[in-house]
Motif scaffolding. Structure first.
Motif, PDB file in Angstrom:
ATOM      1  N   SER A  65       5.455  -1.321  -8.498  1.00 61.77           N
ATOM      2  CA  SER A  65       4.085  -0.908  -8.841  1.00 61.77           C
ATOM      3  C   SER A  65       3.132  -2.097  -8.980  1.00 61.77           C
ATOM      4  O   SER A  65       1.955  -2.000  -8.649  1.00 61.77           O
ATOM      5  CB  SER A  65       4.057  -0.053 -10.105  1.00 61.77           C
ATOM      6  OG  SER A  65       4.484  -0.801 -11.219  1.00 61.77           O
ATOM      7  N   GLU A  66       3.660  -3.245  -9.432  1.00 61.07           N
ATOM      8  CA  GLU A  66       2.815  -4.439  -9.588  1.00 61.07           C
ATOM      9  C   GLU A  66       2.358  -5.002  -8.238  1.00 61.07           C
ATOM     10  O   GLU A  66       1.390  -5.731  -8.155  1.00 61.07           O
ATOM     11  CB  GLU A  66       3.571  -5.537 -10.353  1.00 61.07           C
ATOM     12  CG  GLU A  66       3.805  -5.212 -11.809  1.00 61.07           C
ATOM     13  CD  GLU A  66       2.521  -5.187 -12.625  1.00 61.07           C
ATOM     14  OE1 GLU A  66       1.781  -6.171 -12.601  1.00 61.07           O
ATOM     15  OE2 GLU A  66       2.261  -4.163 -13.283  1.00 61.07           O
ATOM     16  N   ASN A  67       3.105  -4.676  -7.175  1.00 60.21           N
ATOM     17  CA  ASN A  67       2.775  -5.205  -5.842  1.00 60.21           C
ATOM     18  C   ASN A  67       1.773  -4.338  -5.093  1.00 60.21           C
ATOM     19  O   ASN A  67       1.233  -4.752  -4.082  1.00 60.21           O
ATOM     20  CB  ASN A  67       4.033  -5.300  -4.971  1.00 60.21           C
ATOM     21  CG  ASN A  67       5.106  -6.144  -5.628  1.00 60.21           C
ATOM     22  OD1 ASN A  67       4.810  -7.018  -6.424  1.00 60.21           O
ATOM     23  ND2 ASN A  67       6.356  -5.856  -5.306  1.00 60.21           N
ATOM     24  N   ILE A  68       1.570  -3.121  -5.557  1.00 59.34           N
ATOM     25  CA  ILE A  68       0.739  -2.191  -4.798  1.00 59.34           C
ATOM     26  C   ILE A  68      -0.737  -2.470  -5.031  1.00 59.34           C
ATOM     27  O   ILE A  68      -1.225  -2.482  -6.152  1.00 59.34           O
ATOM     28  CB  ILE A  68       1.128  -0.731  -5.117  1.00 59.34           C
ATOM     29  CG1 ILE A  68       2.556  -0.504  -4.601  1.00 59.34           C
ATOM     30  CG2 ILE A  68       0.154   0.249  -4.485  1.00 59.34           C
ATOM     31  CD1 ILE A  68       3.105   0.861  -4.786  1.00 59.34           C
ATOM     32  N   ARG A  69      -1.434  -2.732  -3.915  1.00 54.43           N
ATOM     33  CA  ARG A  69      -2.851  -3.090  -3.965  1.00 54.43           C
ATOM     34  C   ARG A  69      -3.763  -1.956  -3.478  1.00 54.43           C
ATOM     35  O   ARG A  69      -4.917  -1.901  -3.851  1.00 54.43           O
ATOM     36  CB  ARG A  69      -3.114  -4.319  -3.075  1.00 54.43           C
ATOM     37  CG  ARG A  69      -2.274  -5.544  -3.416  1.00 54.43           C
ATOM     38  CD  ARG A  69      -2.767  -6.203  -4.688  1.00 54.43           C
ATOM     39  NE  ARG A  69      -2.059  -7.442  -4.992  1.00 54.43           N
ATOM     40  CZ  ARG A  69      -1.016  -7.537  -5.805  1.00 54.43           C
ATOM     41  NH1 ARG A  69      -0.517  -6.460  -6.377  1.00 54.43           N
ATOM     42  NH2 ARG A  69      -0.452  -8.707  -6.057  1.00 54.43           N
ATOM     43  N   VAL A  70      -3.233  -1.093  -2.599  1.00 55.57           N
ATOM     44  CA  VAL A  70      -4.046  -0.045  -1.989  1.00 55.57           C
ATOM     45  C   VAL A  70      -3.308   1.292  -2.087  1.00 55.57           C
ATOM     46  O   VAL A  70      -2.143   1.383  -1.693  1.00 55.57           O
ATOM     47  CB  VAL A  70      -4.314  -0.354  -0.493  1.00 55.57           C
ATOM     48  CG1 VAL A  70      -5.141   0.753   0.150  1.00 55.57           C
ATOM     49  CG2 VAL A  70      -5.010  -1.699  -0.334  1.00 55.57           C
ATOM     50  N   ILE A  71      -3.981   2.307  -2.625  1.00 53.07           N
ATOM     51  CA  ILE A  71      -3.395   3.647  -2.662  1.00 53.07           C
ATOM     52  C   ILE A  71      -4.377   4.624  -2.032  1.00 53.07           C
ATOM     53  O   ILE A  71      -5.564   4.632  -2.359  1.00 53.07           O
ATOM     54  CB  ILE A  71      -3.040   4.095  -4.097  1.00 53.07           C
ATOM     55  CG1 ILE A  71      -1.922   3.213  -4.663  1.00 53.07           C
ATOM     56  CG2 ILE A  71      -2.602   5.566  -4.112  1.00 53.07           C
ATOM     57  CD1 ILE A  71      -1.443   3.594  -6.051  1.00 53.07           C
ATOM     58  N   THR A  72      -3.866   5.414  -1.106  1.00 53.84           N
ATOM     59  CA  THR A  72      -4.663   6.446  -0.452  1.00 53.84           C
ATOM     60  C   THR A  72      -4.089   7.810  -0.814  1.00 53.84           C
ATOM     61  O   THR A  72      -2.924   8.093  -0.524  1.00 53.84           O
ATOM     62  CB  THR A  72      -4.636   6.261   1.087  1.00 53.84           C
ATOM     63  OG1 THR A  72      -5.093   4.948   1.384  1.00 53.84           O
ATOM     64  CG2 THR A  72      -5.537   7.266   1.770  1.00 53.84           C
ATOM     65  N   LEU A  73      -4.899   8.599  -1.479  1.00 53.78           N
ATOM     66  CA  LEU A  73      -4.513   9.966  -1.853  1.00 53.78           C
ATOM     67  C   LEU A  73      -5.530  10.950  -1.289  1.00 53.78           C
ATOM     68  O   LEU A  73      -5.794  11.998  -1.860  1.00 53.78           O
ATOM     69  CB  LEU A  73      -4.461  10.093  -3.384  1.00 53.78           C
ATOM     70  CG  LEU A  73      -3.331   9.325  -4.070  1.00 53.78           C
ATOM     71  CD1 LEU A  73      -3.579   9.196  -5.557  1.00 53.78           C
ATOM     72  CD2 LEU A  73      -2.002  10.006  -3.816  1.00 53.78           C
ATOM     73  N   ALA A  74      -6.112  10.573  -0.153  1.00 57.16           N
ATOM     74  CA  ALA A  74      -7.190  11.359   0.446  1.00 57.16           C
ATOM     75  C   ALA A  74      -6.690  12.696   0.987  1.00 57.16           C
ATOM     76  O   ALA A  74      -5.525  12.844   1.345  1.00 57.16           O
ATOM     77  CB  ALA A  74      -7.833  10.557   1.569  1.00 57.16           C
ATOM     78  N   ASN A  96       0.830  -1.203   0.000  1.00 61.49           N
ATOM     79  CA  ASN A  96       0.000   0.000   0.000  1.00 61.49           C
ATOM     80  C   ASN A  96       0.865   1.253   0.000  1.00 61.49           C
ATOM     81  O   ASN A  96       2.015   1.229   0.431  1.00 61.49           O
ATOM     82  CB  ASN A  96      -0.955  -0.002   1.202  1.00 61.49           C
ATOM     83  CG  ASN A  96      -0.202   0.020   2.510  1.00 61.49           C
ATOM     84  OD1 ASN A  96       0.448   0.995   2.864  1.00 61.49           O
ATOM     85  ND2 ASN A  96      -0.282  -1.074   3.258  1.00 61.49           N
ATOM     86  N   LEU A  97       0.264   2.316  -0.513  1.00 65.12           N
ATOM     87  CA  LEU A  97       0.937   3.606  -0.576  1.00 65.12           C
ATOM     88  C   LEU A  97      -0.031   4.642  -0.035  1.00 65.12           C
ATOM     89  O   LEU A  97      -1.133   4.792  -0.556  1.00 65.12           O
ATOM     90  CB  LEU A  97       1.298   3.932  -2.035  1.00 65.12           C
ATOM     91  CG  LEU A  97       1.876   5.325  -2.309  1.00 65.12           C
ATOM     92  CD1 LEU A  97       3.213   5.507  -1.591  1.00 65.12           C
ATOM     93  CD2 LEU A  97       2.060   5.526  -3.813  1.00 65.12           C
ATOM     94  N   ASP A  98       0.369   5.315   1.033  1.00 66.13           N
ATOM     95  CA  ASP A  98      -0.491   6.320   1.649  1.00 66.13           C
ATOM     96  C   ASP A  98       0.125   7.699   1.468  1.00 66.13           C
ATOM     97  O   ASP A  98       1.120   8.032   2.106  1.00 66.13           O
ATOM     98  CB  ASP A  98      -0.674   6.005   3.140  1.00 66.13           C
ATOM     99  CG  ASP A  98      -1.637   6.987   3.816  1.00 66.13           C
ATOM    100  OD1 ASP A  98      -2.036   7.988   3.190  1.00 66.13           O
ATOM    101  OD2 ASP A  98      -1.980   6.750   4.984  1.00 66.13           O
TER     102      ASP A  98
END
Length: 174
Positions: A45-54, A22-24
């Motif tokens: 990038s292929e491993n990232i399942r969750v991205i938070t750009l809130a 994940n990337l927050d």
């Protein structure tokens, strides 16, 4: 500004070094997704399942964002100033949840209805007046749609009174 950039860099490095899925980047004062991030995250990038750009100030997301993070399951963009999504969002084959609450959408992002895996759509607190109910009903995985605090027109409000195979949260005047 320098502090915000350092904060983003720290979070990205942690994602890469710790092999996180994940990337927050919430609350980073971002007005767009930084181009440099694509280069840094290329290897993971292929491993990232969750991205938070809130809670940023993002006005748009590029097609490159969606073509880079192809394995994304959850995307949280609430609290930005987005008015639309690029067509490439429709090609997300694994996305199950998207949070677009408290943005500036006046038109339902119809490309979302092309994502077969999408289960949850949160569009609370936007300026949407109409919903593509037919397309929403055709979505195979949709379980939950939140359109509270949107100025839905009377036809749409009437349509929401019917029963659907997914839950709809809306603010309807009685």
């Amino acid at each position: 500004m320098a502090e915000a950039v350092a904060n983003v860099a720290r979070r990205i490095n942690a994602t890469v070094e710790e092999g996180k899925d994940n990337l927050d980047l919430s609350n980073c004062k971002l007005i767009s997704f930084p181009d440099g991030v694509f280069k840094v995250l290329r290897s993971v990038s292929e491993n990232i399942r969750v991205i938070t750009l809130a809670d940023n100030e993002m006005k748009a997301l590029s097609s490159k964002f969606f073509s880079t993070f192809t394995q994304l399951r959850e995307l949280d963009l609430h609290g930005n100033v987005l008015t639309k999504l690029p067509d490439a969002v429709g090609e997300m084959e694994h996305l199950t949840s998207i949070n677009l609450a408290n943005n500036s959408f006046s038109i339902f992002p119809s490309k979302l209805t092309e994502i077969a895996t999408l289960e949850k759509i949160n569009l609370e607190g936007n300026s949407i007046t109409e919903l593509p109910m037919e397309k929403l009903c055709a979505m195979p995985a949709l379980k939950w749609l939140n359109v509270k605090s949107n100025p839905l027109d009377s036809n749409t409000q009437s349509a929401l009174q019917s029963s659907y195979k997914f839950d709809i949260l809306s603010t309807t005047e009685s």
